[in-house]
Scaffold this motif. Structure first.
Motif, short mmCIF file in Angstrom:
data_model
loop_
_atom_site.label_atom_id
_atom_site.label_comp_id
_atom_site.label_asym_id
_atom_site.label_seq_id
_atom_site.Cartn_x
_atom_site.Cartn_y
_atom_site.Cartn_z
N UNK A 141 0.82 -1.21 0.00
CA UNK A 141 0.00 0.00 0.00
C UNK A 141 0.86 1.26 0.00
N UNK A 142 2.00 1.22 0.71
CA UNK A 142 2.89 2.39 0.74
C UNK A 142 3.45 2.68 -0.65
N UNK A 143 3.91 1.65 -1.34
CA UNK A 143 4.44 1.84 -2.69
C UNK A 143 3.34 2.25 -3.67
N UNK A 144 2.16 1.72 -3.49
CA UNK A 144 1.04 2.06 -4.38
C UNK A 144 0.65 3.52 -4.22
N UNK A 145 0.69 4.05 -3.00
CA UNK A 145 0.34 5.45 -2.76
C UNK A 145 1.37 6.41 -3.36
N UNK A 146 2.56 5.92 -3.67
CA UNK A 146 3.59 6.76 -4.28
C UNK A 146 3.38 6.92 -5.78
N UNK A 147 2.38 6.24 -6.34
CA UNK A 147 2.04 6.31 -7.77
C UNK A 147 3.20 5.86 -8.66
N UNK A 148 3.84 4.77 -8.27
CA UNK A 148 4.85 4.18 -9.12
C UNK A 148 4.20 3.58 -10.36
N UNK A 149 4.99 3.33 -11.37
CA UNK A 149 4.43 2.80 -12.63
C UNK A 149 3.80 1.43 -12.44
N UNK A 150 4.37 0.62 -11.56
CA UNK A 150 3.83 -0.72 -11.34
C UNK A 150 4.18 -1.18 -9.94
N UNK A 151 3.22 -1.70 -9.22
CA UNK A 151 3.42 -2.28 -7.90
C UNK A 151 2.76 -3.65 -7.88
N UNK A 152 3.51 -4.66 -7.50
CA UNK A 152 2.97 -6.02 -7.49
C UNK A 152 3.53 -6.81 -6.32
N UNK A 153 2.74 -7.77 -5.88
CA UNK A 153 3.15 -8.73 -4.86
C UNK A 153 3.10 -10.12 -5.48
N UNK A 154 4.24 -10.79 -5.50
CA UNK A 154 4.37 -12.10 -6.12
C UNK A 154 4.64 -13.12 -5.04
N UNK A 155 3.89 -14.23 -5.07
CA UNK A 155 4.04 -15.27 -4.06
C UNK A 155 4.63 -16.54 -4.68
N UNK A 156 5.45 -17.22 -3.89
CA UNK A 156 6.06 -18.48 -4.31
C UNK A 156 5.85 -19.51 -3.20
#
Length: 682
Positions: A141-156
């Motif tokens: 959520x912190x990175x998303x609020x910074x309006x970066x071009x792409x924010x993703x969470x990848x699980x393994x």
């Protein structure tokens, strides 16, 4: 006389002429009616007029375009059609330098500390979710609020081996069919109390049987000594000491000799491997090797080595223990007088599944969208929080905020992109390893450099705190340039370079998180680590390698983050990547020169003069090539700068130190000469 009231009302204005020329009354008579009048026909129809207008418009537009391109060609005849030197944001060198300084000074040490405190509260709060899941949500959520071009969470989903309580592992040593030593792991009668069910272990399951051979550290030279003797490595069980080279390389080299099984032990005189390092090795080994492997204790290994004394082949002097006790390679299986020590291994493990989450925020480059500088921090998965891992993640979020704010506030468009990555799995590095595994063929090609935010602190004999940067020799010039820009945390009137002028930074040292360095070097990716060398602890001081004074802690780590940000920005924005190949060839020259001195002192059978001339030529060629790629010649070639950058990245990747070699790859080029000369002076 009659006067007409209007011209239109009389016949004289009619279009219909009278038949009788003597009829004068028609001059004053009105027309019979509207039916007697015919409308005039049109000269041009509507569709014809529209078609003409359309054709004229088309020709006008074509003329405008042709004129524009002719005019553009006359103005820019001295430039290539694809000018790769122009920036999309229009910034010149001075403006770009101001942007970089704004990013650096926008970061705040107090804000970093506050962010670390927030993360600690997120981890320690009580809820139905796990602490790491709450942390993942917070970072995303912190990175998303910074309006970066792409924010993703990848699980393994990964599988971690652990001891099997129902089916314990067993290691048996026997002579002439009589059991001398029996070791069990995982059951109720386990001989290792420190290992319990569910704990990560270094083991590869399988069955093995063979004569016992001692291989010291399992290095190339150690294997060479064994092969020189009468002891055979084929189908043996090899006992190896941890240290010097990675566990992965020990197993790889032993597998090449067709050993039956491998036993590993930690000698008390060596630096002990942490639980996190063992956990990292544990889950990685099973996917790469199939020879049975198990970890034994130091006392168990000593009991095994004692069984090699009777009839054993003496090992080199350097293999002796710290107490001076001589070591033995093994017993010849064909020796009829002394029976060989035979080891049988039954390694059983169970696998538990674990979910790892990586959070990544990306700012894409405007001109080279497929090139990235990766900035990564390992995320703390403990419930307590407040660790150095939290501090690294706080620095990551602060840097992302500074980059994003300047991007929007000053309309800055970086030439290449940057990725801010929060790795899951804790210090075991599972998150980073899984990401590289999933992106094996693109990570090495797209990544210019990896910047590690594990801001290390090393204890040394220095009298004052010294700033250190560990990286590739090709980045030595860039590192020196950046250290002349960042203020020193203790006295901001001086830069870091000015403050420690008497102790120049050595970019060739291998500090920082060694597991990260090993993992990324295996992909040919350059790693940049930043930290401090502080004075050795005195009697009565805490042993923790952390600057406990809050002011020093904040200011020193803030200075480290500023150095990292400037390094990243230069790698992102410079037209030509600041990889100096001249420094690389000089480094090669120095390494070869030291090796030649060693070979000369050892009176090895090597043509010293020929090799000396070769490395001198290499140094001159490297300097000439660096001058060429740095010139303006390639600016006149479409995509010429891009091609030169690809060449620089390729050279840097080729010469990146792989984790399995103790020496640098440049020293390993001398390996054939070193092996041939061993017989001459060992």
């Amino acid at each position: 006389m009659a006067t007409p009231k209007s011209m239109k009302s009389f016949r004289s204005w009619s279009s219909v002429d009278s038949v009788d020329p003597n009829d004068v009354r028609r001059l004053c008579d009105t027309e019979a009616g509207p039916s007697a009048r015919k409308p005039a026909g049109r000269c041009v129809s509507t569709w014809t007029f529209s078609l003409v207008v359309l054709i004229i418009s088309v020709f006008l537009l074509v003329g405008l375009f042709v004129g524009y391109y002719i005019h553009d060609g006359q103005i820019y005849t001295d430039k290539t059609p694809c000018d790769y030197t122009l920036r999309t944001d229009g910034f010149d060198a001075d403006q770009l330098e101001m942007v970089h300084e704004n990013v650096m000074y926008l970061m705040s040490g107090r804000r970093i500390t506050d962010t670390a405190g927030k993360m600690t509260s997120v981890i320690t709060q009580k809820s139905g979710e796990s602490s790491d899941k709450r942390m993942v949500t917070y970072i995303h959520e912190t990175l998303k609020n910074l309006r970066l071009d792409k924010v993703e969470t990848v699980q393994y989903t990964v599988e971690v081996p652990s001891l099997d309580a129902d089916n314990p592992s067993e290691i048996t040593l026997s002579k002439s069919g009589d059991e001398v030593l029996v070791l069990k792991y995982g059951g109720k009668n386990s001989t290792e109390p420190l290992k319990k069910e569910g704990a990560p272990i270094v083991a590869i399951p399988g069955r093995a049987r063979g004569h016992l051979v001692y291989g010291f550290y399992g290095r190339r030279q150690d294997i060479y000594h064994i092969k020189k003797s009468i002891i055979s490595l084929r189908n043996c069980v090899l006992l190896l000491r941890l240290g010097e080279i990675s566990i992965r390389e020990k197993i790889r080299l032993a597998s090449l000799e067709s050993v039956s099984g491998i036993l590993l032990y930690q000698d008390p005189s060596d630096s002990a491997m942490s639980l996190h390092e063992l956990e990292t090795v544990a889950y990685e080994l099973n996917e790469n090797f199939h020879v049975p492997v198990h970890l034994v204790t130091s006392s168990e290994s000593n009991r095994m080595l004692r069984e090699l004394r009777d009839g054993g082949v003496i090992a080199p002097d350097e293999w002796a223990s710290e107490t001076g006790e001589r070591s033995y390679l093994g017993i010849n299986p064909n020796n009829a007088t002394f029976p060989a020590a035979v080891v049988e291994m039954k390694v059983n493990v169970i696998y538990t599944q674990e979910t790892i989450s990586n959070v990544m925020g990306t700012i894409y480059g405007d001109m080279e969208s497929d090139r990235f500088v990766v900035i990564g921090a390992v995320r703390d998965e403990s419930v307590a929080g407040g660790s150095d891992l939290d501090l690294g993640t706080a620095h990551l979020l602060e840097m992302a905020q500074a980059f994003a704010n300047i991007k929007f506030a000053e309309k800055w468009g970086p030439r290449r992109g940057v990725r801010f990555c929060s790795w899951g799995g804790g210090k075991s590095m599972k998150g980073l390893s899984e990401y590289i595994k999933a992106n094996k063929y693109v990570f090495g090609e797209q990544t210019i450099a990896y910047i590690d935010l594990d801001l290390y602190i090393e204890r040394s004999s220095t009298e004052k705190t010294v700033f250190e940067v560990a990286s590739s020799p090709a980045l030595h010039k860039l590192i020196q340039q950046v250290l002349h820009q960042v203020p020193h945390p203790e006295d901001k009137q001086f830069t870091i370079a000015d403050w420690q002028y008497d102790q120049p930074v050595n970019p060739f040292v291998s500090h920082g998180n060694q597991m990260i360095r090993n993992t990324l070097h295996s992909q040919g990716t350059v790693v940049i680590s930043v930290g401090y060398s502080v004075q050795q602890i005195k009697d009565g001081e805490e042993t923790s390698a952390v600057l406990h004074d809050s002011e020093h802690h904040d200011q020193y780590h803030l200075a480290a983050s500023r150095v990292i940000s400037l390094l990243a920005l230069q790698l992102m924005d410079d037209q030509q990547l600041p990889l100096n190949l001249g420094n690389y060839t000089k480094f090669i020259h120095d390494v070869f020169a030291r090796s030649l001195v060693d070979l000369s002192n050892a009176q090895a059978n090597v043509d010293i003069e020929m090799l000396s001339n070769s490395i001198d030529n290499l140094s001159r060629i490297g300097k000439a090539f660096q001058d060429f790629v740095s010139s303006d010649v390639n600016k006149g070639i479409p995509l010429g700068i891009r091609r030169m950058n690809d060449i620089k990245m390729g050279v840097d990747k080729i010469l990146t130190s792989p984790p399995e070699l103790r020496y640098t790859p440049l020293e390993c080029l001398m390996q054939p000469y070193l092996l041939k000369s061993i017989e001459g002076f060992v």
